[in-house]
Each structure stands twice: as structure tokens, then as C-alpha cells.
Design a protein around this motif. Structure first.
Motif, mmCIF file in Angstrom:
data_model
loop_
_atom_site.group_PDB
_atom_site.id
_atom_site.type_symbol
_atom_site.label_atom_id
_atom_site.label_comp_id
_atom_site.label_asym_id
_atom_site.label_seq_id
_atom_site.Cartn_x
_atom_site.Cartn_y
_atom_site.Cartn_z
ATOM 1 N N VAL A 15 0.980 -1.205 0.054
ATOM 2 C CA VAL A 15 0.202 -0.018 -0.086
ATOM 3 C C VAL A 15 0.871 1.275 0.064
ATOM 4 O O VAL A 15 1.787 1.294 1.003
ATOM 5 N N ASP A 16 0.797 2.188 -1.011
ATOM 6 C CA ASP A 16 2.065 2.914 -1.370
ATOM 7 C C ASP A 16 2.006 4.099 -0.165
ATOM 8 O O ASP A 16 3.197 4.739 -0.295
ATOM 9 N N ALA A 17 0.946 4.581 0.198
ATOM 10 C CA ALA A 17 1.121 5.751 0.797
ATOM 11 C C ALA A 17 -0.020 5.981 1.990
ATOM 12 O O ALA A 17 -0.840 5.170 1.977
ATOM 13 N N THR A 18 0.116 6.958 2.769
ATOM 14 C CA THR A 18 -0.773 7.205 3.918
ATOM 15 C C THR A 18 -1.153 8.739 3.639
ATOM 16 O O THR A 18 -0.411 9.439 3.627
ATOM 17 N N PHE A 19 -2.337 9.037 3.695
ATOM 18 C CA PHE A 19 -2.768 10.370 3.767
ATOM 19 C C PHE A 19 -3.608 10.842 4.840
ATOM 20 O O PHE A 19 -4.410 9.953 5.464
ATOM 21 N N VAL A 20 -3.588 12.252 4.998
ATOM 22 C CA VAL A 20 -4.694 12.823 6.159
ATOM 23 C C VAL A 20 -5.693 13.345 5.306
ATOM 24 O O VAL A 20 -5.193 14.622 4.320
ATOM 25 N N GLY A 21 -7.001 13.288 5.580
ATOM 26 C CA GLY A 21 -7.818 14.096 4.673
ATOM 27 C C GLY A 21 -8.451 15.036 5.555
ATOM 28 O O GLY A 21 -8.544 15.081 6.644
ATOM 29 N N ASP A 22 -9.026 16.159 4.761
ATOM 30 C CA ASP A 22 -9.792 17.183 5.540
ATOM 31 C C ASP A 22 -11.312 17.280 4.874
ATOM 32 O O ASP A 22 -11.326 16.629 3.792
ATOM 33 N N ASN A 23 -12.012 18.359 5.407
ATOM 34 C CA ASN A 23 -13.434 18.376 5.007
ATOM 35 C C ASN A 23 -13.436 18.970 3.648
ATOM 36 O O ASN A 23 -14.645 19.103 2.870
ATOM 37 N N LYS A 24 -12.537 19.587 3.142
ATOM 38 C CA LYS A 24 -12.420 20.102 1.711
ATOM 39 C C LYS A 24 -12.060 18.842 0.536
ATOM 40 O O LYS A 24 -11.880 19.475 -0.550
ATOM 41 N N GLY A 25 -11.848 17.838 1.176
ATOM 42 C CA GLY A 25 -11.558 16.962 0.056
ATOM 43 C C GLY A 25 -9.973 16.779 -0.397
ATOM 44 O O GLY A 25 -9.530 15.869 -1.232
ATOM 45 N N ILE B 105 -17.624 1.207 -4.754
ATOM 46 C CA ILE B 105 -16.882 1.136 -5.913
ATOM 47 C C ILE B 105 -16.803 2.254 -6.832
ATOM 48 O O ILE B 105 -17.791 2.949 -7.068
ATOM 49 N N THR B 106 -15.549 2.674 -7.289
ATOM 50 C CA THR B 106 -15.844 3.636 -8.303
ATOM 51 C C THR B 106 -14.753 3.343 -9.443
ATOM 52 O O THR B 106 -14.195 2.371 -9.491
ATOM 53 N N LYS B 107 -14.887 4.095 -10.709
ATOM 54 C CA LYS B 107 -13.954 4.031 -11.704
ATOM 55 C C LYS B 107 -12.786 5.146 -11.939
ATOM 56 O O LYS B 107 -12.106 4.946 -12.890
ATOM 57 N N THR B 108 -12.786 5.812 -11.061
ATOM 58 C CA THR B 108 -11.401 6.723 -11.196
ATOM 59 C C THR B 108 -10.912 6.692 -9.504
ATOM 60 O O THR B 108 -11.592 6.601 -8.589
ATOM 61 N N SER B 109 -9.636 6.906 -9.393
ATOM 62 C CA SER B 109 -8.885 6.836 -8.222
ATOM 63 C C SER B 109 -9.030 8.210 -7.477
ATOM 64 O O SER B 109 -9.631 9.247 -8.152
ATOM 65 N N LEU B 110 -9.115 8.317 -6.203
ATOM 66 C CA LEU B 110 -9.327 9.263 -5.411
ATOM 67 C C LEU B 110 -8.186 10.306 -5.632
ATOM 68 O O LEU B 110 -8.377 11.445 -5.555
ATOM 69 N N LYS B 111 -7.014 9.684 -6.077
ATOM 70 C CA LYS B 111 -5.912 10.668 -6.206
ATOM 71 C C LYS B 111 -5.149 9.983 -7.447
ATOM 72 O O LYS B 111 -4.981 8.620 -7.763
ATOM 73 N N PRO B 112 -4.936 10.964 -8.452
ATOM 74 C CA PRO B 112 -4.151 10.495 -9.733
ATOM 75 C C PRO B 112 -2.936 10.052 -9.236
ATOM 76 O O PRO B 112 -2.223 10.543 -8.386
ATOM 77 N N ASP B 113 -2.379 9.042 -10.366
ATOM 78 C CA ASP B 113 -1.078 8.585 -10.052
ATOM 79 C C ASP B 113 -0.733 7.464 -8.986
ATOM 80 O O ASP B 113 0.298 7.071 -8.931
ATOM 81 N N ILE B 114 -1.802 7.452 -8.171
ATOM 82 C CA ILE B 114 -1.421 6.572 -7.130
ATOM 83 C C ILE B 114 -2.676 5.453 -6.849
ATOM 84 O O ILE B 114 -3.814 6.228 -7.021
ATOM 85 N N SER B 115 -2.849 4.190 -6.888
ATOM 86 C CA SER B 115 -4.028 3.437 -6.733
ATOM 87 C C SER B 115 -4.324 2.741 -5.531
ATOM 88 O O SER B 115 -5.365 2.811 -5.201
#
Lengths: 749, 566
Positions: free
Chosen positions: B151-161, B380-390
Motif C-alpha cells: 500500500v503505497d502511501a498514507t494520507f490525512v484527509g480534510d473536509n475540503k477533499g 466502488i468507483t472507476k477513478t482513483s481518489l488521487k491521480p497517479d496512485i492507486s
């Protein structure tokens, strides 16, 4: 080491290391006894070979089966070698023979002979009449394969990497493949400097752009920023791009701030990691140093009124004591002080025009410790015709090309300065007095100038106009960059205690002062820098001497920065016996706990210098003070006669006090190897005329004394209070310097 | 039930241990007991391995969830007329899932390709590269049955996406563009302090007083800015509850525990050469883990029977001691020990009078533990939440989405390269601890609304039609995996939701008593606590036996196998 975490030693490792330390101490004790008794022996030399563990990684003791394996390996290797040598000596390049060498190299890539044999074999194949391109390629590909196998065995093998370069430079092989190989090696060990070195070679051969390589260093740094090799390569690439004036690299102004930003990330993230600091130091150097060299100062300076007297005692009211010069050799020196070492100073690059001597070709000599042809300080001697009582001298520097810095930049700020020379003919009566006179640098013989505040003295002092002789080339961005850096490191230091951070801040502040106030002569930050240095001396005792030296340099900069502060150190020498105001101004920098001497560019005018009661271990750079006639180094920490080497270049020096130093305390003078020996040709040819003297046994034993003192024209020498200065040594000195009139206060017959 | 073929008889009929359910804890125990030379019968009423830890095809997930969401019909009439010397205690199922909410926005597509999905029932879940599950896999050689990816990375999210990367290593801190220089310095110094402390360096020891104090206080003491504090607490130490609100915090982390978590995280990064992040995810989903341990058990002689419901417990009429189980086939199987899936509970037949000893034990056993719930969501979606990383993890610390959010919400995006969905698609697993179903829904919806476009019902048909066509073509052309996500990458558009399943799961603990019962999947990100519980259960039933002795290692090159694929 290298930013890799060190493991805490296990108990058994500690026990082993205690045992090792004991062994080492025993060895050392014995070694020192040999060393002090100067006994080179087999034991002594073997002790040098003991290897410590490398890079802090502990070595494992071999297990019995490993030892057995290594014995078997050695036997196999020996057998291979014997056979290999027989092939080599008989120039047999058959397939079988060449394969044998490959086998040998696979086991031992360090075998240079085997690499050379393979080179010969390749040459042999390529010289065959029936060779076609395909065959050449297959021969060279074979070589590359052998190298690759050898590198797999030891990727730090110099021989293997070199052989690869050799094969590649033959052409015929695909260079793209080399980058792939490098990627593999640099992945395995990202700091391997052999691989980086080879990478530069490959990048150059395939004309890969510096920008691409720069990107590569960036990627490597992002993977792990503790990578000296990557940072270093970055500095190399940027230098090349600056030099080429490649697109986007036309001015440092744009690139350097970005690089600073980049390195800050590393330094702030881990200030304990050294690789980042090294790169920062390089950036600082790029910011501070102007490419082309500058003339920092000269003697005489522009607008000087130089009074040449052929007599030591003269009336102070008539001439300025600062610019009056006694000369009994019929000439006086012109000194050029550059801001960095330069070469190429000659009568064609520097022209001197004066009324009395128009087209004379002056001989410019570099003043440097080594015998190189580059130096910061250059000197020439101008002959004074006694007929001309007043003449104007014009010196032009760099109007024709040829003065080049050691970094290859041309002197590009042609400049001119002029001064007047007044000649005062000799008065016989006074000369009689001066012969018997001796100079004694005692407290009671000095009178401060400042208190007198005589108009004439101040005026003449003003004439010295201590300033850099040229307009500042510092453009705005440089000082802006420095100011930003200063702010940045103040912030870092507010977060944590960091030795190298303090040192960097000290360097930045000094650089900023020098750059921002070239005319004001104000050093606004000197107090802070001195404090930082004192702090560091306490924090980091292992590098005490370095900080002490820095402290001394800053202190000297501060003292010489303004007229007011310098005047406080200017004294008049007044003989207690004759009570006449005699001789030039004496600059007294005593009791300042200086460990180094500096600020020479502002002190070229000094003729009498008192450096007593300091902590000087070296007087490096003092050769720049060509006018020195009287020097006291009493009560310092000079440890050897060879430390006096800079004085050999001071032709006007007459009085020298080196009493109460530590010369001879240590039985081995480790700097001795830096000077040429009496047996070497350079000294031998110079001293042919002294042959009778050198044949003396006592002199051969004291050859460094001979080497140092033989060129002196001293009248007076104080050497008491040094271990070396016994009666026997003194008698040697008298032999070396027949002109000496007074030794340790005793008049010599 | 009609289509299931007649049950074959099981022979032999007596075992050392019967394990019912093939969830991860049960499978590990079956493997451990088999390794200790016990004869083991492993049963599962389901036709697949994994039970509550399984990965299921898309169509099977809703039916699995709903089959465990209702209390079954009351037990059949007491079979007291049983001629033999045993009492029969009927099994009942517990309701473990509630408020199940399945939304489909492209029915054709998903029906067609249901089997191409492997959806984790207990997601989001990962393995830390240095955690107990990896150690167990390596020690038992079970890793040879599995493959992992990083699993390539960890992110912290906020309410603005926004998704902020977590600077979790020296290199990451250096590279991070959102941290200031001072923040970098403070964070790295904190990491060094922890490393020095863990390495036992004398001069950087953290005091005992500090170790016992709340971790959040210690972080304050170190002068770490709020942003970094939040990174450390929720995205590295993986705290569940708001650490700065002692009123709601149920898991206030001590410095000692916080540092242990950091140590685990730190040891995980870079443990395997081709795993860039701290976490691993098994190819084909988390269900593979249970299955791998079952294979491990089978190799050691464990007997497996799937699709075999168990109807009743056989207890000694006089002593009330456990004797065996009655299978749906009617066959009685006997064993000394029994391990039970959390699905089952034993009910007293109405009007029966069980033997005295049993009467005392039963109420204890059927006690429902109140550990709260966990809300889970699968999108289930057909696009990643973040480009370039799956494949990556996102943590929403408490209060990051709305003021009343007291627990952290975790989201794991897994792409088709882990063989969990159709090529070009992404599966998002979301979970958060909650007190009740409503709170849970609110938490999961908050994340979905921040990150996803949920088609409105009125528009959904049209939207779904076009999407179906688009994805249908993408599926046919498997090589165009990357390009299928292309058009939506360019815009700032949120990924569109194709399908979602939201549900609440009961958090039951394992029980070691009259009969041993294994725990449900917990609210953690990894399996550490579950493995601890499993180990305790094993020790309880076999106090003399070693839990996978070192000598059980069969495959010497396990280390090589453990490294994930790239």
C-alpha cells in the motif's frame, strides 16, 4: 558514520573492544618509543598496517570453517596466479589463457596485472589482420562481461572500473547499456563513489545533458538525502552549467536561491547529517566568491606619500611615522594583495611607471608557503635613485590579460594606483648612533598614539585609508541571499542547539559583513560572531583549535576595521635610554589570545609588530607584511623552527623575538617534512656558497635551523626560553647568521 | 438449502478438536492445533472460506450480510426424546450486522461481473510489514500460499477533499512540500527521540513519568504543532478516539503505547525491499489469509468440510460437559474441544431442564458483550481518489469532517492490480467506530460526500447507462487499464460512485469458557489484537502445546517469498 544508525555494542563486543583497546595501547606505547627514538624497524612499520573497522561496521571474527575456506581459496588463487604469470610473461593470448585471467579476476578483482594483461590481449586481438567489426564487438563485450563479474565480487574495485572505462573508450560498445548497469549498482549502494565517478564518465561520453543528470541527483537525494556523492555530483553539474551559461543557468541569481531552498529541507529535517552541510558550504562559497579575482589592497596604497629614509632615527614631525620607511638596501617593495590566489603577475600584466625609472622590468615574485607560481600576495622591489628627491609612481594592474585565479578566472577589473616617493638622504651623524642601538620591545618603551592625538599623525593615518581598493562587485542578490540564510539559521538555532549551525551562522555573518560594508569598514556582527566562536570552543572541545583560529581572525578583522580601533593598538617606540622618538609606528596586538594571524590586507604598512603573549602556533600569511623590520613573537606557542618559515620571505626583518615559545619541547617536528631538506636539490643549489658551513656536523643535525635562519638578515634575535635554545644551539645560530649583532640581549663580538 | 447435495458422512467420528467457522482466528487455531499433531475437523456452513473475514463476490456480499442480520426462528422443539446419553443444545445465530444499505448505480455491469470482485467483509484492513500477522505468516510458512503488494502511501484527509501525505519517514519529511522548515525539524527530532529511546540510548531516554502520561500530552510537551500532532496520533499511531477530548475518548493512548505504535510503523517501512510503504495488502483480498491458514492446517492433516451447517451441541446428560456436535446431516461427531465462530450462540431449549452444571454456565456463554459497533462501507468507483496512485490509506482524524466526529475514519483504496475488482476500477473500504447505527451512517456518509459524487436517483438511470457502456468497453480491453481512468483525471471532478454497501457490525470479543468462541473482526487496521486473542484461546484449550513451534518451519526460503510482488 554516513548517517547510518550505529548499533549499540553487545556485551561481548564491548569486551572485545576493551581487549582491542588494550592491545592498541600496548602497540602505541611501543610505537611511540620507536618514534621518539627515531627507530624505523620492521615492527614499527607493521604496526601501521593494522586496520580498524571500516565505516563503523563491526567486523566478524572468522569461523574455523571460513578460515579453512579462505586457505583453500588462497591456494587456488596462488595456483591460478602462477599459471597466469607464466602466460603473461610469455605473451600468450590464447583463448584458454585469457579465460584463465578472467577466472583470476573473478576471484580477485584487485589484480592490476591481470587487468593490464587483458588490455594487452585486447590490443593483440584488435591488431590481427582478419578482424572485422563484429569480432571486435564480441571481444569488447567479453571484456565488459568480465568487468561486470569482477564488480559483482567487489564493486569498489578501482582496477575493474578503470578497465571498463578503457573498454568503453574504445568505442564499439553500447553506452546505453552502461547506464542500466549503473542504475543497478547505484541502487545497491547509492553512495558508491566509484559508480558516481563512472556515471560522470558515461554521461560525458554519451553527451547526456547536465540537466538530465541534475534530475537524476535530485531523484537520488529524494530517496535518501544523506548522500554525499549525489550532492557532490550536483555541485559538479551546476558548476559546469554555470560555466557553460546554459539556458536557465545564465546567472547564479536565479539558481542559487532554489538550491538554498532545497538544501534547507535536508538541513532542517536532519541537522545532524553532514552531507547537507557540505553542500550548503559549497553554495555559500558560490554566493560569496566573485569569479574574477580582485586586488584587495596594496603597499603603497593610492595617494600615499612614502618617505624613504636611509636612517633609522628621524624626526617624527617631518615625516609620517606610518609611511616613512627606512631602507638600507637602496630599494623598496611594492606589494599587491589579491582576494584569492592568482598567477600570471608579471611586468607585462602589471606596469609600473615613475619619473626616475620608466621602462624597468620589475621582477614580481609570488609570496606563498609552497613553491607554486600562484599566490594572494605578490611583491616586486623598486630601486630608488638617490638623485630624485620626489617622484610619482603609477601602478596599473590588469590592463593587459594574464592574471588568472587558480579557478581559471581572468582578472577583469583593471585598476591603477599612484603614490609619491620622497627620498631623505642619509645623515652621517645619526647613522653612527643607530649602529649601537638595540631595540627592546618592553612596555615602558611604548607610548600610545591615540592619547597624543597629534594632527599630523591622524592625517597620515588617514592616508592609509584602510579600505578595499575597488568598487564592490557584490550585487544585491548576493547580500539578499546571505541575509535570508542568516535569518534561516537563526531560526534553526532557536529550535535546537547545533554546532555546525552555529559555525554556519558565524560564517554567514562574517561573509555578510564583508560583502555589505566594503567601504564603511563596519563589522556590525563581529561581536556576535566572536560570541559564537567562544560558544563553539566550549561546546566542541575536539575542534577547539579551529574555532580559536576563527575567533582570532574575526577579532583581527574587528581591530583593523576602523581607524579608531586600530589607533588604540598603535604605539610609538621610545627608547628609554635616548628618550628620542625613534622609528616607525609599532602595532601592538599583544595579549589578545590570538592563535592565528590575519587581516594582512589591512596591515601591509606595518614595520614594527608586537604579537607577544598570544597563543600563536603558526604565523602563516605573515610573509605578506613585507615592510616588517621588527617582530616580537615572545610568549607564544610556536612549536618548531619550521613554523618560522614565513619569515624567510621578510627581507627587511632585522629584529626578531621568539623567546619563551615551545620550540624544541616536542622531540619530533612533524612539520619538518613540509620543508625541503638540505639534501634536496632546491636547497643544495641555493646554498652552494655555504658549503663550508653545511659540512659542519652540528649544522647537519640542525638543518632546519640552517634552512630557516640562513636567509635572515637579523641584527638582533631573542630565543631564550625555548627548549631548543641551549648554548650549543646558540653557537650554531651565530655560525649561520654571521651578521647577527645581538643574541638574547648579549652583544656579539 | 434444497440445492445442496446430501451430506456425505464424515469418518472418523471422533476428533481432538472441532472448529466451526473458517474466519481468521478459527483458521489459525486449526492450523496451530494440527501443527501440534491434534486431529482437527474444520467445518463451515458457508460454501467459502473466511466467514466474517472473507472476501466475497459482489453479489454474494449482501446476502452474506443479511443472513447474519436477523435472529433466526426460535429453536425447534426440544429433542429430549433423544435415545442416547446426550442432551442436545441447539445452535442459534446472532445478529451481527445491522442497517445494511446496498446501493447500485450500474446494475447490469455489476451483475455481469460479480465474480470479478473480491470484497472484504471486514475492511478496511492492511498488514503492517512488521506486525504480528506477518511474523506469524513467516514463522508458519503460510506466506507461500499468498502474494502481497505494497500500500503505497498514507494520507490525512480534510473536509475540503484534500489529501495530505503523511511524512512518516526521514525521506518523506525531507520531500514533503506542505511542512515548513520548523515543522520538519520538530517532527524529525521527535522521530529521532523515539528511535533513540527504543534503541536504549541513555541520553535520549524518555522518562517513566512521560511514558505513563497520555501520548497527546507528551506530544504537546515536545512542542509539536497541531497538524503534526494529528499526523502522529491518527495516521501513524492509528488512535481511534479523539485524544484531546477526554470526555469521549475511550482509548486514551499512553505515551508508552504511542511509542510502541510508532516503533511498529517505523519497523514496517522499508522492511521489504519492494514495499515502499508501511503496509501490505494480499492479492485477491483479505479473505486469502484465512484460506492460507486453512491450507496450512490441511497440510498438517486437518479435515475440511464446507457447506456443513451444525445444528446442535451434544452435552453429557449428567455432567453437562461438552461431548460433540450434531451436523445438519444428522451425523454426531465427537471431540474433546470445540471452537465456535462468533455467528453461533447456544440457546436453552424452551421448557427443557438442562443438567445442573450447564445451567450455571449457559447464561454466561450467551451473554451479549457490549463493545459497541463499527460502521463499515464499501464503495466502488472507476477513478482513483488521487491521480497517479492507486493503493493507499486515508485517515480522517476526529473532528476533521464535522465537529461531532469523535472517532477517526479510515479509508483504504485498493485498485484492480490487487485483483479485487474489475480492471480500471477501485474499491474503497471505509470504517469508523460508533455507538449506534445512525452515528455510524453519518460518519461513513461524511467521507463519501467529501470524496465521491453520489448519483441522484432521478439521474442515476441515464448516468448509469452511459457508465455501463464505458466501463463495459474498458473491461473488454484489459490493457487499457490506465487510459480508462483518463478522461476524469483531467478535471477536478470527484469520482462517481457505482456501488456501495454500508453496514454496521457488532464488535464481539472472543470467549474462553465452557466452549471457546472466537472474536468478530475488530475496529483496528491490522490483525495484531486479533492474533493476541487467538493465541490466548489456543493457550486456553492447549496449555501444554506451543503455538507454532519454531521447528514447524518447512520452507527455509520464506523470507524471499514474503516480499511482495512489484
Amino acid at each position: 558514520m554516513h548517517g547510518r544508525p550505529r548499533k549499540a555494542p553487545k556485551p561481548e563486543e564491548e569486551a572485545a573492544s576493551v581487549a582491542k583497546a588494550q592491545k592498541l595501547r600496548a602497540l602505541q606505547t611501543q610505537f611511540f618509543s620507536f618514534h621518539h627514538n627515531k627507530i624505523p624497524s620492521q615492527t614499527h612499520l607493521r604496526n601501521r598496517k593494522r586496520k580498524q573497522k571500516m565505516h563503523g561496521r563491526p567486523r566478524k571474527a572468522p569461523k574455523p570453517e571460513e578460515e579453512a575456506a579462505s586457505v583453500a581459496k588462497a591456494q587456488k588463487l596462488r595456483a591460478l596466479q602462477t599459471q597466469f604469470f607464466s602466460f603473461h610473461h610469455n605473451k600468450i593470448y590464447t583463448k584458454e589463457a585469457v579465460e584463465l585471467s578472467a577466472k583470476l579476476l573473478e576471484i580477485n578483482p584487485e589484480s592490476y596485472t591481470a587487468w593490464n594483461y587483458r588490455k594487452l590481449a585486447v590490443e593483440h586481438y584488435l591488431s590481427q589482420p582478419d578482424c572485422n567489426p563484429d569480432w571486435i564487438k564480441s571481444v569488447l563485450d567479453d571484456e565488459l562481461r568480465v568487468v561486470e563479474n569482477a564488480l559483482r565480487q567487489n564493486f569498489k574495485s578501482y582496477g575493474a572500473w578503470h578497465h571498463r572505462k578503457w573498454v568503453i573508450s574504445k568505442g564499439h560498445s553500447s553506452i546505453d547499456n552502461e547506464l542500466r548497469l549503473l542504475d543497478k549498482f547505484q541502487k545497491a549502494d547509492s553512495r558508491n563513489f566509484h559508480a558516481w565517478n563512472y556515471r560522470r564518465f558515461v554521461a560525458e561520453s554519451m553527451k547526456r545533458s547536465e540537466q538530465d543528470e541534475l534530475k537524476y541527483t535530485e531523484d537520488m537525494i529524494y530517496k535518501n538525502f544523506s548522500n554525499y556523492s549525489a550532492w557532490h555530483n550536483r555541485s559538479v553539474l551546476l558548476s559546469a552549467l554555470f560555466e557553460k551559461k546554459a539556458e536557465g543557468f545564465l546567472s547564479k541569481e536565479k539558481v542559487l536561491p532554489e538550491e538554498y531552498e532545497f538544501i534547507h529541507q535536508a538541513i532542517f529535517t536532519d541537522p545532524d547529517d553532514q552531507s547537507g552541510w557540505f553542500y550548503h558550504l559549497w553554495l555559500l562559497d558560490q554566493t560569496v566568491t566573485t569569479d574574477s579575482p580582485l586586488l584587495a589592497s596594496s603597499w603603497p596604497g593610492h595617494g600615499y606619500d612614502v618617505f624613504l629614509v636611509e636612517d633609522r632615527c628621524y624626526n617624527g614631525s617631518a615625516f609620517s611615522p606610518f609611511t616613512a620607511l627606512h631602507s638600507d638596501s637602496g630599494s623598496f617593495p611594492i606589494v599587491l594583495y589579491f582576494n584569492q590566489p592568482v598567477g600570471g603577475v608579471s611586468s607585462s600584466t602589471v606596469t609600473v611607471e615613475c619619473g626616475f625609472n620608466k621602462n624597468e622590468d620589475l621582477l614580481w615574485k609570488p609570496l606563498s608557503a609552497s613553491n607554486s607560481q600562484t599566490a594572494r600576495v605578490w611583491v616586486a622591489h623598486l630601486k630608488i635613485p638617490s638623485s630624485d628627491l620626489l617622484s610619482t609612481v603609477e601602478v596599473s594592474v590588469g590592463h593587459s590579460k594574464g592574471i588568472i585565479s587558480t579557478r581559471g578566472f581572468e582578472y577583469s577589473h583593471p585598476s591603477m594606483f599612484s603614490f609619491k616617493v620622497h627620498v631623505q638622504p642619509m645623515e652621517r651623524d645619526f647613522s653612527q648612533v643607530s649602529v649601537a642601538e638595540s631595540i627592546s620591545l618592553r612596555e615602558e618603551n611604548f607610548k600610545i598614539y591615540g592619547s597624543q592625538s597629534e594632527e599630523s599623525i591622524i592625517n597620515s593615518f588617514n592616508q592609509l585609508s584602510i579600505k578595499n581598493g575597488h568598487e564592490s562587485t557584490a550585487s544585491n542578490w548576493r547580500s539578499e541571499a546571505l541575509a535570508k540564510e542568516i535569518e534561516c539559521f537563526r531560526e534553526l538555532l532557536s529550535l535546537m542547539d547545533c554546532k555546525i549551525g552555529k559555525l554556519t551562522l558565524a560564517r554567514l555573518l562574517m561573509a555578510y559583513d564583508v560583502m555589505s560594508y566594503p567601504f564603511a569598514n563596519k563589522l556590525v556582527h563581529s561581536e556576535e560572531v566572536l560570541e559564537l566562536c567562544s560558544d563553539l570552543m566550549k561546546l566542541d572541545p575536539t575542534h577547539y583549535q579551529y574555532y580559536k583560529d576563527e575567533h582570532s581572525m574575526v577579532l583581527l578583522q574587528k581591530v583593523t576595521s576602523s581607524k579608531e580601533s586600530l589607533l588604540q593598538h598603535c604605539f610609538q617606540y621610545k627608547d628609554s635610554v635616548s628618550s628620542a622618538i625613534c622609528g616607525p609606528v609599532c602595532l601592538r596586538l599583544n595579549n589578545l589570545s590570538l592563535s592565528r594571524m590575519g587581516a594582512f590586507e589591512k596591515l601591509l604598512w606595518v614595520q614594527m609588530l608586537d604579537l607577544s603573549h598570544n597563543e600563536l602556533q603558526s604565523i602563516e600569511g605573515l610573509e605578506a607584511m613585507q615592510l616588517l623590520s621588527c617582530l616580537s613573537l615572545r610568549n607564544n606557542k610556536l612549536r618548531s623552527l619550521t613554523a618560522l618559515e614565513p619569515l624567510r620571505k621578510l627581507k627587511l626583518l632585522r629584529v626578531l623575538d621568539i623567546s619563551y615559545n615551545q620550540i624544541g619541547d616536542h622531540s619530533i617536528d612533524t612539520t619538518r617534512y613540509l620543508c625541503s631538506s638540505p639534501l634536496s636539490h632546491s636547497v643544495g643549489s641555493e646554498s652552494n656558497k655555504d658549503e663550508t658551513v653545511t659540512s659542519d656536523v652540528a649544522l647537519i643535525d640542525n638543518w632546519e635551523a640552517f634552512y630557516i635562519f640562513k636567509d635572515f638578515n637579523l641584527n638582533q634575535l631573542e630565543i631564550v626560553g625555548n627548549t631548543i635554545a641551549d648554548e650549543k644551539f646558540k653557537s650554531v645560530l651565530v655560525k649561520i647568521m654571521p651578521k647577527l649583532k645581538q643574541l638574547d640581549g648579549k652583544l656579539l663580538g | 438449502m434444497d440445492d445442496i447435495p446430501p451430506y456425505p458422512p464424515i469418518d472418523p467420528t471422533t476428533f481432538d478438536l472441532i472448529v466451526i467457522g473458517t474466519g481468521l482466528p478459527e483458521s489459525i487455531i486449526a492450523a496451530a492445533a494440527s501443527t501440534a499433531s491434534k486431529s482437527v475437523l474444520h467445518l463451515d456452513p458457508n460454501p467459502f472460506y473466511g466467514s466474517h473475514f472473507s472476501s466475497l463476490p459482489l453479489a454474494d456480499l449482501p446476502s452474506f450480510l443479511s443472513s447474519h442480520s436477523t435472529s433466526p426462528s426460535p429453536p425447534r422443539s426440544p429433542s429430549s426424546d433423544d435415545p442416547n446419553e446426550f442432551s442436545l443444545l441447539e445452535f442459534a445465530t446472532r445478529p451481527l450486522y445491522s442497517s445494511i444499505d446496498i446501493s447500485t448505480f450500474s446494475p447490469n455491469l455489476l451483475d455481469q461481473h460479480s465474480r470479478k470482485f473480491n470484497l472484504d467483509v471486514a475492511g478496511p484492513r492492511v498488514l503492517f510489514c512488521a506486525d504480528k500477522s506477518i511474523e506469524l505468516l513467516l514463522r508458519t510458512g503460510t506466506n507461500q500460499y499468498m502474494e502481497f503488494k505494497s500500500v503505497d502511501a498514507t494520507f490525512v484527509g480534510d473536509n475540503k477533499g484534500n489529501l495530505w501525505s503523511v511524512p512518516d519517514s526521514r525521506a518523506a519529511i525531507f520531500k514533503d512540500k506542505s511542512l515548513g522548515l520548523v515543522e520538519k525539524n520538530k517532527l524529525m527530532r521527535f522521530f529521532k527521540l523515539v528511535q533513540g529511546h527504543l534503541a536504549g540510548e541513555q541520553d535520549v531516554k524518555i522518562s517513566e513519568e512521560d511514558l505513563q502520561s497520555p501520548f497527546v500530552d507528551f506530544l504537546n510537551k515536545m512542542g509539536l504543532p497541531p497538524k503534526i500532532k494529528s499526523f502522529i496520533l491518527y495516521a501513524i499511531a492509528m488512535a481511534d478516539y479523539d485524544q484531546e477530548d477526554t470526555g469521549v475518548c475511550r482509548d486514551l493512548l499512553k505515551t508508552k503505547d504511542g511509542i510502541d505504535q510508532l516503533a511498529l510503523y517505523n519497523a514496517s517501512i522499508g522492511r521489504f525491499q519492494n514495499a515502499s510503504g508501511a503496509f501490505l495488502y494480499p492479492i485477491y483480498g483479505q479473505g486469502e489469509l484465512s484460506q492460507a491458514f486453512c491450507r496450512r492446517a490441511a497440510v498438517k492433516g486437518c479435515l475440511y468440510v464446507l457447506r456443513m451447517p451444525v445444528t446442535a451441541l451434544l452435552v453429557d446428560k449428567d455432567t453437562g460437559c461438552y461431548k460433540g456436535v450434531r451436523l445438519a446431516s444428522g451425523q454426531d461427531i465427537f471431540s474433546q474441544k470445540l471452537i465456535l465462530d462468533p455467528t453461533f450462540k447456544v440457546t436453552l431449549p424452551l421448557g427443557s431442564s438442562p443438567p445442573l452444571p450447564l445451567k450455571e454456565k449457559l447464561p454466561f456463554f450467551s451473554l451479549k458483550d457490549d463493545k459497541g459497533k463499527i460502521a463499515r462501507g464499501i464503495c466502488i468507483t472507476k477513478t482513483s481518489l488521487k491521480p497517479d496512485i492507486s493503493n493507499f490509506l486515508v485517515v480522517y482524524p476526529p473532528r476533521s469532517l464535522f465537529p461531532e466526529q469523535v472517532t477517526s475514519i479510515r479509508l483504504l483504496q485498493i485498485a484492480s492490480n490487487l485483483a479485487v475488482c474489475l480492471p480500471g476500477m477501485f474499491v474503497l473500504y471505509i470504517s469508523a467506530l460508533c455507538n449506534d447505527d445512525d452515528q455510524g451512517k453519518k460518519l461513513i456518509h461524511a467521507v463519501m460526500n467529501t470524496l465521491l459524487t453520489v448519483p441522484l436517483d432521478s439521474e442515476s438511470n441515464a448516468a448509469v447507462q452511459s457508465e455501463t457502456a464505458e466501463i463495459g468497453s474498458a473491461v473488454q480491453d484489459e490493457t487499457s487499464e490506465s487510459s480508462s481512468g483518463g478522461p476524469s483525471d483531467s478535471g477536478e471532478e470527484k469520482p462517481t460512485l457505482l456501488w456501495s454497501a454500508l453496514y454496521s457490525q457488532e464488535l464481539t470479543l472472543g470467549q474462553v469458557d465452557f466452549i471457546c468462541s472466537t472474536p468478530m473482526p475488530d475496529g483496528k487496521l491490522n490483525y495484531n489484537d486479533l492474533i493476541d486473542t487467538t493465541f490466548k484461546i489456543f493457550q486456553e484449550i492447549y496449555p501444554e502445546e506451543e503455538f507454532f513451534p519454531e521447528t514447524s518451519l518447512e520452507n527455509p526460503e520464506v523470507d524471499g517469498d514474503a516480499s511482495p510482488e512489484t
